[in-house]
Scaffold this active site. Structure first.
Site, PDB file in Angstrom:
ATOM      1  N   LYS A 182     -10.638  31.698  40.486  1.00 56.11           N
ATOM      2  CA  LYS A 182     -11.449  31.845  41.691  1.00 56.11           C
ATOM      3  C   LYS A 182     -12.658  31.000  41.778  1.00 56.11           C
ATOM      4  O   LYS A 182     -13.385  30.943  40.771  1.00 56.11           O
ATOM      5  CB  LYS A 182     -11.769  33.146  41.983  1.00 56.11           C
ATOM      6  CG  LYS A 182     -10.527  34.282  42.115  1.00 56.11           C
ATOM      7  CD  LYS A 182     -11.312  35.782  42.108  1.00 56.11           C
ATOM      8  CE  LYS A 182     -11.934  36.172  40.953  1.00 56.11           C
ATOM      9  NZ  LYS A 182     -12.132  37.398  40.863  1.00 56.11           N
ATOM     10  N   THR A 215     -21.947  38.038  49.313  1.00 55.73           N
ATOM     11  CA  THR A 215     -20.558  37.760  49.012  1.00 55.73           C
ATOM     12  C   THR A 215     -20.090  38.834  47.724  1.00 55.73           C
ATOM     13  O   THR A 215     -19.481  38.737  47.044  1.00 55.73           O
ATOM     14  CB  THR A 215     -20.485  36.590  48.255  1.00 55.73           C
ATOM     15  OG1 THR A 215     -21.817  36.365  47.294  1.00 55.73           O
ATOM     16  CG2 THR A 215     -20.591  35.288  49.315  1.00 55.73           C
ATOM     17  N   GLY A 217     -18.629  41.824  45.847  1.00 55.66           N
ATOM     18  CA  GLY A 217     -17.332  42.302  45.944  1.00 55.66           C
ATOM     19  C   GLY A 217     -16.083  41.557  46.511  1.00 55.66           C
ATOM     20  O   GLY A 217     -15.322  42.114  46.470  1.00 55.66           O
ATOM     21  N   THR A 218     -16.436  40.188  46.649  1.00 56.56           N
ATOM     22  CA  THR A 218     -15.248  39.458  46.888  1.00 56.56           C
ATOM     23  C   THR A 218     -13.974  39.401  46.024  1.00 56.56           C
ATOM     24  O   THR A 218     -12.697  39.464  46.422  1.00 56.56           O
ATOM     25  CB  THR A 218     -15.742  37.946  47.214  1.00 56.56           C
ATOM     26  OG1 THR A 218     -16.428  37.540  45.950  1.00 56.56           O
ATOM     27  CG2 THR A 218     -16.461  37.716  48.298  1.00 56.56           C
ATOM     28  N   GLY A 219     -14.485  39.231  44.532  1.00 57.04           N
ATOM     29  CA  GLY A 219     -13.386  39.332  43.731  1.00 57.04           C
ATOM     30  C   GLY A 219     -12.625  40.663  43.673  1.00 57.04           C
ATOM     31  O   GLY A 219     -11.306  40.662  43.603  1.00 57.04           O
ATOM     32  N   CYS A 220     -13.215  41.870  43.724  1.00 58.14           N
ATOM     33  CA  CYS A 220     -12.681  43.156  43.795  1.00 58.14           C
ATOM     34  C   CYS A 220     -11.701  43.083  44.920  1.00 58.14           C
ATOM     35  O   CYS A 220     -10.488  43.474  45.028  1.00 58.14           O
ATOM     36  CB  CYS A 220     -13.633  44.126  43.943  1.00 58.14           C
ATOM     37  SG  CYS A 220     -14.760  43.978  42.564  1.00 58.14           S
TER      38      CYS A 220
HETATM   39  N1  LIG Z   1     -18.715  31.257  50.232  1.00 57.18           N
HETATM   40  C1  LIG Z   1     -17.403  31.486  50.408  1.00 57.18           C
HETATM   41  N2  LIG Z   1     -16.807  30.951  51.252  1.00 57.18           N
HETATM   42  C2  LIG Z   1     -15.344  31.179  51.033  1.00 57.18           C
HETATM   43  N3  LIG Z   1     -14.575  32.017  50.197  1.00 57.18           N
HETATM   44  C3  LIG Z   1     -15.297  32.335  49.227  1.00 57.18           C
HETATM   45  C4  LIG Z   1     -16.844  32.281  49.098  1.00 57.18           C
HETATM   46  N4  LIG Z   1     -17.087  32.874  48.084  1.00 57.18           N
HETATM   47  C5  LIG Z   1     -16.218  33.285  47.540  1.00 57.18           C
HETATM   48  N5  LIG Z   1     -15.004  32.993  48.104  1.00 57.18           N
HETATM   49  C6  LIG Z   1     -13.709  33.483  47.553  1.00 57.18           C
HETATM   50  O1  LIG Z   1     -13.535  34.978  47.329  1.00 57.18           O
HETATM   51  C7  LIG Z   1     -12.843  35.218  46.475  1.00 57.18           C
HETATM   52  C8  LIG Z   1     -13.505  35.680  45.107  1.00 57.18           C
HETATM   53  O2  LIG Z   1     -13.967  34.957  44.423  1.00 57.18           O
HETATM   54  P1  LIG Z   1     -15.320  35.024  43.389  1.00 57.18           P
HETATM   55  O3  LIG Z   1     -15.433  33.727  42.571  1.00 57.18           O
HETATM   56  O4  LIG Z   1     -16.411  35.125  44.588  1.00 57.18           O
HETATM   57  O5  LIG Z   1     -14.783  36.171  42.579  1.00 57.18           O
HETATM   58  P2  LIG Z   1     -15.907  37.104  41.772  1.00 57.18           P
HETATM   59  O6  LIG Z   1     -17.019  36.380  40.930  1.00 57.18           O
HETATM   60  O7  LIG Z   1     -14.970  37.927  40.943  1.00 57.18           O
HETATM   61  O8  LIG Z   1     -16.758  38.128  42.719  1.00 57.18           O
HETATM   62  P3  LIG Z   1     -17.536  39.389  42.779  1.00 57.18           P
HETATM   63  O9  LIG Z   1     -18.042  39.598  41.323  1.00 57.18           O
HETATM   64  O10 LIG Z   1     -18.334  39.238  43.564  1.00 57.18           O
HETATM   65  O11 LIG Z   1     -16.625  41.002  43.004  1.00 57.18           O
HETATM   66  C9  LIG Z   1     -12.059  33.722  46.171  1.00 57.18           C
HETATM   67  O12 LIG Z   1     -10.929  33.870  46.930  1.00 57.18           O
HETATM   68  C10 LIG Z   1     -13.272  33.059  46.564  1.00 57.18           C
HETATM   69  O13 LIG Z   1     -12.721  31.645  46.830  1.00 57.18           O
HETATM   70  C1  LIG Z   2     -18.177  48.220  39.398  1.00 54.23           C
HETATM   71  C2  LIG Z   2     -18.233  47.183  39.739  1.00 54.23           C
HETATM   72  N1  LIG Z   2     -17.018  46.346  39.308  1.00 54.23           N
HETATM   73  C3  LIG Z   2     -16.830  44.809  39.627  1.00 54.23           C
HETATM   74  C4  LIG Z   2     -17.806  44.351  39.867  1.00 54.23           C
HETATM   75  C5  LIG Z   2     -17.962  42.868  39.922  1.00 54.23           C
HETATM   76  O1  LIG Z   2     -18.023  42.329  41.301  1.00 54.23           O
HETATM   77  C6  LIG Z   2     -19.244  44.939  40.044  1.00 54.23           C
HETATM   78  N2  LIG Z   2     -20.244  44.166  40.482  1.00 54.23           N
HETATM   79  N3  LIG Z   2     -19.387  46.126  39.938  1.00 54.23           N
END
Ligand SMILES: Nc1ncnc2c1ncn2[C@@H]1O[C@H](COP(=O)(O)OP(=O)(O)OP(=O)(O)O)[C@@H](O)[C@H]1O
Ligand SMILES: Cc1ncc(CO)c(N)n1
Length: 277
Positions: A182, A215, A217-220
């Site tokens: 990601k 942004t 929680g985008t990954g979750c």
């Molecule tokens: N500014 C942005 N614009 C468009 N897509 C984004 C943006 N930021 C994140 N994404 C998308 O969101 C999704 C999650 O990616 P990200 O790299 O943010 O995950 P993460 O670090 O595990 O997230 P988190 O730890 O905040 O839950 C991916 O599909 C990424 O491309």
């Molecule tokens: C509980 C929890 N899970 C995942 C993440 C990663 O975003 C976070 N910040 N907190």
């Protein structure tokens, strides 16, 4: 519909940590499942005292209690897909991997939560090692962010080519079925670009880049949406493409709450229609 006939609903399980601020973890996963009309179940691994500014404290749930939650859900209700998020320590990761094996949990999405997008390490080094060897090989897909992909591949990631190389290395060395690297933590126009690799097809997933600092929680949300789509019977590639669209739209409706990074708007159509105001 016949009132006597109960509709069957797909069920998904999240095995993850609680975020008191409601932006990530279990809270984000259950909202994402609900949006997708999938019944959400949970096994909580740890409790974080967290808000939009950061994580203040983490308390682990005993591994036996995590196992009991998984067994209670799977043995009675059954799940069509599952995702893992923050698993915190070696004991919990090992216990979860064992349950995945014993209970034959399929359609497993592993979000290898190790480092937050801001670069803060969320689990210890022993836990990273255990994740690599026990749970990751059982996943249908793993979804590392930039920093997690660096740890798993051993590469420094600055460019699109680096992301592609990392996806290939992770697939080869960790024997994953598929990997999605990601790009939320990348700079400039690579923010929001993800790389898919399943051993055959290397794809660049691009949608519009969203200009927001909210942004959290985008990954979750992305991994939960993939699991929800799998629970509904979609194939892995479609599940990923549709999840990517969902997270992008949810980002455009991110919530401006707290002093730091606010969460994405999981129920954006309702917000747009003013429902619930
Ligand atoms: N500014 C942005 N614009 C468009 N897509 C984004 C943006 N930021 C994140 N994404 C998308 O969101 C999704 C999650 O990616 P990200 O790299 O943010 O995950 P993460 O670090 O595990 O997230 P988190 O730890 O905040 O839950 C991916 O599909 C990424 O491309
Ligand atoms: C509980 C929890 N899970 C995942 C993440 C990663 O975003 C976070 N910040 N907190």
């Amino acid at each position: 519909m016949n009132a006597q006939k109960k509709p069957r609903v797909p069920v998904a399980l999240t095995i993850a940590g609680s975020d008191s601020g409601g932006g990530a973890g279990i809270q984000a996963d259950l909202r994402t499942f609900a949006f997708h009309c999938v019944h959400g179940t949970s096994a909580i691994t740890c409790v974080t005292a967290q808000n939009t500014l950061g994580v203040n404290r983490v308390d682990a749930i005993p591994p036996e209690a995590v196992v009991a939650q998984i067994q209670a859900v799977v043995q009675d209700i059954g799940v069509q897909a599952a995702k893992t998020g923050m698993l915190l320590n070696q004991e919990i990761i090992f216990a979860v991997a064992q349950q995945v094996e014993t209970l034959q949990i399929h359609n497993l999405v592993v979000d290898p939560v190790m480092v937050s997008r801001t670069g803060a390490q969320l689990i210890d080094d022993e836990a990273v090692k255990t994740l690599r060897h026990t749970l990751i090989p059982k996943a249908a897909i793993i979804t590392p962010n930039r920093y997690e992909a660096q740890i798993l591949s051993g590469l420094e990631i600055y460019s699109l080519e680096d992301m592609q190389a990392a996806a290939e290395i992770i697939h080869k060395t960790l024997r994953t079925n598929a990997v999605l690297v990601k790009g939320g933590g990348m700079q400039g126009n690579l923010r929001g670009v993800d790389i898919w690799f399943d051993g055959e097809k290397l794809e660049i997933l691009t949608t519009k880049q969203v200009e927001t600092t909210n942004t959290h929680g985008t990954g979750c949300t992305l991994s939960a949406a993939i699991a929800a789509n799998l629970a509904k019977g979609k194939n892995l590639w479609s599940a990923v493409q549709q999840a990517k669209e969902y997270v992008t739209t949810a980002l455009t409706c991110a919530l401006d709450i707290g002093e730091g990074q606010g969460p994405v708007g999981h129920f954006f159509p309702l917000l747009e229609l003013g429902i619930g105001e």
